[in-house]
Design an enzyme around this catalytic site. Structure first.
Site, PDB file in Angstrom:
ATOM      1  N   LYS A 112       9.749   3.730  -3.405  1.00 60.68           N
ATOM      2  CA  LYS A 112      10.532   4.560  -2.474  1.00 60.68           C
ATOM      3  C   LYS A 112      11.036   5.829  -3.145  1.00 60.68           C
ATOM      4  CE  LYS A 112      12.090   1.170   0.869  1.00 60.68           C
ATOM      5  NZ  LYS A 112      13.220   0.523   1.517  1.00 60.68           N
ATOM      6  N   LYS A 197       1.345  -4.484   6.042  1.00 63.10           N
ATOM      7  CA  LYS A 197       2.214  -5.324   6.859  1.00 63.10           C
ATOM      8  C   LYS A 197       2.716  -4.558   8.095  1.00 63.10           C
ATOM      9  CE  LYS A 197       6.535  -6.942   5.620  1.00 63.10           C
ATOM     10  NZ  LYS A 197       7.541  -7.622   4.778  1.00 63.10           N
ATOM     11  N   LYS A 200       8.843  -2.660  10.009  1.00 62.39           N
ATOM     12  CA  LYS A 200       9.560  -1.845  10.980  1.00 62.39           C
ATOM     13  C   LYS A 200       9.868  -0.451  10.468  1.00 62.39           C
ATOM     14  CE  LYS A 200      14.076  -3.986   9.928  1.00 62.39           C
ATOM     15  NZ  LYS A 200      13.694  -4.176   8.573  1.00 62.39           N
TER      16      LYS A 200
END
Ligand code: TRP
Length: 348
Positions: A112, A197, A200
């Protein structure tokens, strides 16, 4: 009884992946078999660039969807992390047990932070310390099991390490938790990119089915899922990841078995229609209950208020014990007089 704790981060709309991979099991199994806490971890949503109004909205929506998916406040505790001060209180103490090297080694941080820097942005300090806050979430409650996906196992490992280290240095205070991975079959992948994956936070619409997508939107997304070259419906994750994903979703929605189901469909088209309908039917009761709950916001607020109260009462003794063990002077209770003055005059 086993204590189970899990968290949902309000950084994006909840998806079919969240539901089949985690939420459904929390409702069907965990809340019945364990003392279970399910937490909307809103403090964690502040570690990357965020919009305050959106975090607030997504937090309320996540709470409503957890209840809509079957979590029963009579059986488990549903609450919002920031409503319980113990998380942040304990996080600081654990920062005094963790090392900066340990933090910088975390894969999710590295990924990230690199992404953020590529965009020319700055990296929030809280992104680095996030795993310590997550450890605090877990350790504050004496958690035995943390049901999370493999992307979170490194963080649970850290929570274990910190618990063991703290206990060794300062005396037994924390239960050492373990991660419990969901069953493989419920790992839902992105419909447009079956190698990743259905998360969200990546928020790129067409490959992700959201729990609140209208039936027609669900159908469109499933019908447009990428399939593989070849024509036959076979269940082979390596050679046909797109078809395998559809078979797994269908199996998870209908209670079937992916390899058996592969024999039932002659074409990709018929597999897709069947999967689309199965997903629509799986989401229908959740969406209906969600609509009812939205019409009664006072109810959801009440659940969160009671949940926070219960969580606070559970976490408080452990966090207080950690404060004492690490050397912080307890505040005198009101009216306790000069009871604890015996240390005065001792040279340390
Ligand atoms: N880090 C988790 C995620 O990104 C969310 C989370 C925060 C969590 N605290 C937790 C999960 C404690 C389980 C237990 O999905």
């Amino acid at each position: 009884m086993t204590l189970v704790f899990s968290g949902v981060k309000p950084t994006g709309h909840l998806t079919l992946g969240n539901y089949l991979g985690a939420m459904r099991r929390w409702a069907d199994v965990d809340q019945h078999q364990a003392d279970a806490l399910f937490c909307i971890v809103d403090l964690h949503a502040l570690t990357v660039d965020h919009d305050p109004a959106r975090v607030r909205r997504l937090s309320r929506q996540a709470a409503t969807l957890l209840l809509a998916s079957g979590l029963d406040p009579e059986l488990c505790t549903v609450f919002v992390q920031s409503h319980v001060d113990e998380h942040a209180r304990l996080s600081y103490v654990l920062e005094c047990v963790a090392t900066d090297g340990e933090m910088r080694r975390m894969i999710q941080y590295k990924e990230k932070a690199a992404r953020e820097r590529e965009r020319g942005g700055s990296v929030r300090l809280s992104l680095l310390t996030y795993p310590v806050l997550m450890a605090a979430d877990i350790l504050a409650y004496g958690t035995d099991e943390v049901p999370v996906g493999d992307d979170q196992t490194q963080h649970v490992e850290l929570a274990r390490d910190l618990a063991v280290r703290f206990n060794q240095r300062y005396g037994h205070t924390f239960v050492v938790p373990r991660a419990t991975p969901p069953q493989v079959a419920a790992r839902v992948m992105n419909l447009q990119d079956p190698a990743s994956k259905m998360g969200k936070s990546d928020d790129s619409g067409p490959g992700i089915v959201y729990l609140l997508d209208e039936p027609d939107v669900v159908r469109k997304k499933v019908m447009r899922a990428v399939t593989d070259s070849g024509r036959e419906v076979v269940y082979d994750r390596a050679a046909q990841p797109g078809v395998a994903n559809l078979l797994e979703i269908l199996a998870a929605c209908t209670g079937g078995n992916p390899s058996e189901l592969s024999g039932v469909y002659e074409s990709y088209g018929s597999l897709k229609s069947a999967t689309a309908e199965a997903v629509v039917e799986t989401l229908r009761p959740v969406q209906e209950r969600h609509r009812e709950l939205c019409a009664d916001p006072g109810y959801v607020e009440g659940v969160l208020r009671d949940g926070a109260e219960r969580a606070r009462a559970m976490a408080r003794p452990t966090v207080d014990a950690a404060y004492r063990a690490i050397g912080l002077l307890p505040a005198a209770a009101a009216g306790a007089g000069a009871a604890a003055t015996s240390d005065i005059g001792v040279t340390v």
